[in-house]
Design a protein around this motif. Structure first.
Motif, PDB file in Angstrom:
ATOM      1  N   PHE A 164      -8.405   2.241  14.022  1.00  0.00           N
ATOM      2  CA  PHE A 164      -9.694   2.577  13.437  1.00  0.00           C
ATOM      3  C   PHE A 164      -9.462   3.248  12.091  1.00  0.00           C
ATOM      4  N   LEU A 165      -9.976   2.632  11.056  1.00  0.00           N
ATOM      5  CA  LEU A 165      -9.973   3.215   9.717  1.00  0.00           C
ATOM      6  C   LEU A 165     -11.379   3.064   9.154  1.00  0.00           C
ATOM      7  N   PRO A 166     -11.802   3.978   8.302  1.00  0.00           N
ATOM      8  CA  PRO A 166     -13.133   3.849   7.707  1.00  0.00           C
ATOM      9  C   PRO A 166     -13.291   2.509   6.994  1.00  0.00           C
ATOM     10  N   ALA A 167     -14.480   1.948   7.052  1.00  0.00           N
ATOM     11  CA  ALA A 167     -14.730   0.630   6.466  1.00  0.00           C
ATOM     12  C   ALA A 167     -14.465   0.602   4.964  1.00  0.00           C
ATOM     13  N   ASP A 168     -14.591   1.752   4.297  1.00  0.00           N
ATOM     14  CA  ASP A 168     -14.367   1.787   2.852  1.00  0.00           C
ATOM     15  C   ASP A 168     -12.947   2.209   2.485  1.00  0.00           C
ATOM     16  N   CYS A 169     -12.072   2.287   3.460  1.00  0.00           N
ATOM     17  CA  CYS A 169     -10.677   2.635   3.209  1.00  0.00           C
ATOM     18  C   CYS A 169      -9.973   1.448   2.550  1.00  0.00           C
ATOM     19  N   ARG A 170      -9.187   1.748   1.521  1.00  0.00           N
ATOM     20  CA  ARG A 170      -8.392   0.721   0.849  1.00  0.00           C
ATOM     21  C   ARG A 170      -6.917   0.985   1.112  1.00  0.00           C
ATOM     22  N   ILE A 171      -6.172  -0.084   1.288  1.00  0.00           N
ATOM     23  CA  ILE A 171      -4.736   0.013   1.557  1.00  0.00           C
ATOM     24  C   ILE A 171      -3.980  -0.514   0.344  1.00  0.00           C
ATOM     25  N   THR A 172      -3.008   0.276  -0.105  1.00  0.00           N
ATOM     26  CA  THR A 172      -2.126  -0.145  -1.188  1.00  0.00           C
ATOM     27  C   THR A 172      -0.707  -0.178  -0.646  1.00  0.00           C
ATOM     28  N   VAL A 173      -0.062  -1.318  -0.776  1.00  0.00           N
ATOM     29  CA  VAL A 173       1.322  -1.507  -0.346  1.00  0.00           C
ATOM     30  C   VAL A 173       2.177  -1.598  -1.609  1.00  0.00           C
ATOM     31  N   VAL A 174       3.264  -0.819  -1.631  1.00  0.00           N
ATOM     32  CA  VAL A 174       4.194  -0.880  -2.761  1.00  0.00           C
ATOM     33  C   VAL A 174       5.534  -1.401  -2.255  1.00  0.00           C
ATOM     34  N   MET A 175       6.028  -2.440  -2.922  1.00  0.00           N
ATOM     35  CA  MET A 175       7.314  -3.041  -2.551  1.00  0.00           C
ATOM     36  C   MET A 175       8.127  -3.326  -3.808  1.00  0.00           C
ATOM     37  N   GLY A 176       9.415  -3.507  -3.615  1.00  0.00           N
ATOM     38  CA  GLY A 176      10.287  -3.898  -4.713  1.00  0.00           C
ATOM     39  C   GLY A 176      10.268  -5.402  -4.900  1.00  0.00           C
ATOM     40  N   ALA A 177      10.590  -5.838  -6.090  1.00  0.00           N
ATOM     41  CA  ALA A 177      10.567  -7.269  -6.413  1.00  0.00           C
ATOM     42  C   ALA A 177      11.573  -8.066  -5.581  1.00  0.00           C
ATOM     43  N   MET A 178      12.629  -7.408  -5.107  1.00  0.00           N
ATOM     44  CA  MET A 178      13.663  -8.102  -4.343  1.00  0.00           C
ATOM     45  C   MET A 178      13.494  -7.935  -2.826  1.00  0.00           C
ATOM     46  N   ALA A 179      12.386  -7.370  -2.387  1.00  0.00           N
ATOM     47  CA  ALA A 179      12.157  -7.184  -0.958  1.00  0.00           C
ATOM     48  C   ALA A 179      12.139  -8.553  -0.266  1.00  0.00           C
ATOM     49  N   PRO A 180      12.959  -8.738   0.766  1.00  0.00           N
ATOM     50  CA  PRO A 180      13.066 -10.060   1.401  1.00  0.00           C
ATOM     51  C   PRO A 180      11.796 -10.507   2.123  1.00  0.00           C
ATOM     52  N   TRP A 181      10.896  -9.579   2.427  1.00  0.00           N
ATOM     53  CA  TRP A 181       9.688  -9.917   3.183  1.00  0.00           C
ATOM     54  C   TRP A 181       8.437  -9.922   2.299  1.00  0.00           C
ATOM     55  N   LEU A 182       8.618  -9.895   1.006  1.00  0.00           N
ATOM     56  CA  LEU A 182       7.490  -9.765   0.076  1.00  0.00           C
ATOM     57  C   LEU A 182       6.445 -10.864   0.273  1.00  0.00           C
ATOM     58  N   ARG A 183       6.869 -12.088   0.369  1.00  0.00           N
ATOM     59  CA  ARG A 183       5.912 -13.197   0.524  1.00  0.00           C
ATOM     60  C   ARG A 183       5.105 -13.045   1.816  1.00  0.00           C
ATOM     61  N   GLU A 184       5.795 -12.710   2.911  1.00  0.00           N
ATOM     62  CA  GLU A 184       5.105 -12.542   4.192  1.00  0.00           C
ATOM     63  C   GLU A 184       4.115 -11.377   4.143  1.00  0.00           C
ATOM     64  N   VAL A 185       4.522 -10.281   3.502  1.00  0.00           N
ATOM     65  CA  VAL A 185       3.634  -9.120   3.402  1.00  0.00           C
ATOM     66  C   VAL A 185       2.403  -9.469   2.561  1.00  0.00           C
ATOM     67  N   ARG A 186       2.601 -10.210   1.489  1.00  0.00           N
ATOM     68  CA  ARG A 186       1.445 -10.626   0.669  1.00  0.00           C
ATOM     69  C   ARG A 186       0.476 -11.472   1.487  1.00  0.00           C
ATOM     70  N   THR A 187       1.013 -12.364   2.314  1.00  0.00           N
ATOM     71  CA  THR A 187       0.166 -13.198   3.167  1.00  0.00           C
ATOM     72  C   THR A 187      -0.594 -12.330   4.173  1.00  0.00           C
ATOM     73  N   GLN A 188       0.102 -11.370   4.771  1.00  0.00           N
ATOM     74  CA  GLN A 188      -0.558 -10.450   5.711  1.00  0.00           C
ATOM     75  C   GLN A 188      -1.666  -9.679   5.021  1.00  0.00           C
ATOM     76  N   ALA A 189      -1.403  -9.205   3.819  1.00  0.00           N
ATOM     77  CA  ALA A 189      -2.382  -8.404   3.088  1.00  0.00           C
ATOM     78  C   ALA A 189      -3.670  -9.178   2.846  1.00  0.00           C
TER      79      ALA A 189
END
Length: 172
Positions: free
Chosen positions: A29-54
């Motif tokens: 449960f998070l407030p409906a107006d809550c925004r999530i910011t994810v910070v990753m490095g350019a070489m993170a091996p899971w970057l593409r998957e995380v972007r898809t999840q986001a």
């Protein structure tokens, strides 16, 4: 009040803790107006998957790579979910309350100390998908005083003047 949630697991995040956190947040449960910011490095091996999840998150979620304004992102956030690495000190300096994950054994001692000081709440990576994360988030969402207390405790750990202290010590 929880409006801005920052997720940062270090530049590489080889075990995809970020993806596991995003998956778990779908059931929290998070407030409906809550925004999530994810910070990753350019070489993170899971970057593409995380972007898809986001893109598929129920709340507005953005993934930033190679940020140059991390201090501002932290200052603008109400809560972080982050690894217990060197960024821990920056979060404390800015008084950013944190749900902290120990992702490497060499982080454990510092993480335990930060929890004892009250600036963070520790959670194990294996607990992310359990009720533990939901419980922690429920507490801070429904008791904003908890966020304020954690913020005050974190800010009292680090004053941001470490370089000056080291110089004074060296100059003796």
């Amino acid at each position: 009040v929880l409006r801005e949630l920052l997720i940062t697991m270090g530049g590489v995040d080889k075990d995809n803790a970020t993806g596991q956190v995003l998956q778990a947040l779908r059931t929290c449960f998070l407030p409906a107006d809550c925004r999530i910011t994810v910070v990753m490095g350019a070489m993170a091996p899971w970057l593409r998957e995380v972007r898809t999840q986001a893109e598929d998150m129920p709340l507005a979620t953005r993934v930033l790579v190679g940020v140059t304004d991390m201090a501002q992102l932290m200052a603008d956030s109400d809560l972080a979910i982050g690894a217990a690495g060197t960024t821990s000190w920056e979060r404390c300096c800015l008084g950013l309350p944190t749900i902290m994950l120990v992702l490497a054994e060499n982080q454990r001692m510092v993480a335990n100390g930060l929890e004892r000081a009250g600036g963070v709440r520790l959670i194990q990576l294996a607990q992310i998908t359990t009720a533990k994360l939901r419980e922690l988030l429920f507490t801070v969402v429904n008791d904003p005083a908890q966020l304020l207390l954690m913020s005050d405790c974190a800010a009292n750990i680090v004053d941001g003047s470490g370089v000056d202290a080291v110089i004074r010590l060296v100059e003796g």
